[in-house]
Enzyme design. Sequence first.
Site, mmCIF file in Angstrom:
data_model
loop_
_atom_site.group_PDB
_atom_site.id
_atom_site.type_symbol
_atom_site.label_atom_id
_atom_site.label_comp_id
_atom_site.label_asym_id
_atom_site.label_seq_id
_atom_site.Cartn_x
_atom_site.Cartn_y
_atom_site.Cartn_z
ATOM 1 C CB SER A 5 -3.838 48.264 21.074
ATOM 2 O OG SER A 5 -3.674 48.472 22.442
HETATM 3 N N1 SAH Z 1 -7.105 50.466 25.578
HETATM 4 C C1 SAH Z 1 -6.452 51.652 25.128
HETATM 5 C C2 SAH Z 1 -4.941 51.454 25.037
HETATM 6 C C3 SAH Z 1 -4.279 52.514 25.785
HETATM 7 S S1 SAH Z 1 -2.567 52.361 26.109
HETATM 8 C C4 SAH Z 1 -7.043 52.154 23.809
HETATM 9 O O1 SAH Z 1 -7.912 51.472 23.257
HETATM 10 O O2 SAH Z 1 -6.676 53.228 23.343
HETATM 11 C C5 SAH Z 1 -2.569 51.906 27.791
HETATM 12 C C6 SAH Z 1 -3.246 52.849 28.747
HETATM 13 O O3 SAH Z 1 -3.104 52.285 30.051
HETATM 14 C C7 SAH Z 1 -2.635 54.244 28.820
HETATM 15 O O4 SAH Z 1 -3.619 55.193 28.572
HETATM 16 C C8 SAH Z 1 -2.104 54.333 30.243
HETATM 17 O O5 SAH Z 1 -2.216 55.630 30.809
HETATM 18 C C9 SAH Z 1 -2.990 53.342 30.959
HETATM 19 N N2 SAH Z 1 -2.446 52.829 32.230
HETATM 20 C C10 SAH Z 1 -1.161 52.458 32.513
HETATM 21 N N3 SAH Z 1 -1.088 52.048 33.789
HETATM 22 C C11 SAH Z 1 -2.332 52.151 34.320
HETATM 23 C C12 SAH Z 1 -2.888 51.880 35.606
HETATM 24 N N4 SAH Z 1 -2.148 51.425 36.620
HETATM 25 N N5 SAH Z 1 -4.201 52.126 35.792
HETATM 26 C C13 SAH Z 1 -4.986 52.603 34.790
HETATM 27 N N6 SAH Z 1 -4.520 52.879 33.570
HETATM 28 C C14 SAH Z 1 -3.205 52.654 33.329
#
Ligand code: SAH
Length: 226
Positions: free
Chosen positions: A77
Amino acid sequence: MSAPLKIIPQVDVAGTGLTSQRVRDRLAERLRETGIKDEQVIHAIRTVPRHLFVDEVLASRAYEDTALPIGAGQTISQPWVVAKMTEAVMATQPKKVLEIGAGSGYQAAILAALNVEVHTVERIGELLRLARKRWRSLGLEIRSKHDDGRAGWKENGPFDAIMVTAGGQAVVPELIEQLKVGGVLVAPVGSASTQQLLCVTKNEEGTTQESLGQVVFVPLLSGLQD
Ligand code: SAH
């Protein structure tokens, strides 16, 4: 006054000057200009080496206020969004926080640097393996599991706060159940192209919510991926 930040070792990417205080100070200043008020949160963003959470070819852009790709079609993000979500959660002085969507591991590292006990769930195994390596190299202890985070992490709950870092069509009821009364859940809720960043507070009667602004997150998906 809250506890001091964890000591985060500063690792340089040879010759790029990414540990330089100047590029990080510039980002900190931008966060202040765009409405972030919690200096502890700004300090954590200045301290945690974001360049280690993205691919080396993108490291030179790590202190820009922008989202960046982290592989597997996902993104780390934008720092402002991380700051906004962290600020909302830290306002409740939480001890134990659950994150859904560990991704690069950056958001979890920011919370851990603020001395919060972090539990995080990620559905893509490949990303979680990388995130765990990064946390280890920074000496951060973060509890994580490879699972569908829409079910939360019941055995480790209830949590003082929950942060969902992928966009869903609605707030997931299971997550509200795992939140303590008085706790907040911060989550992007809306369509695939744009969401409202909701801050939901749980009280004895139910929940109240406010929007912290419009955001764009990758989607919250079901099932697991290696
Ligand atoms: N907080 C992260 C942002 C990652 S983007 C950072 O600091 O880098 C969002 C993430 O959510 C992705 O890695 C994606 O694989 C994950 N995601 C999406 N749906 C999900 C679910 N149902 N359970 C766990 N993770 C999920």
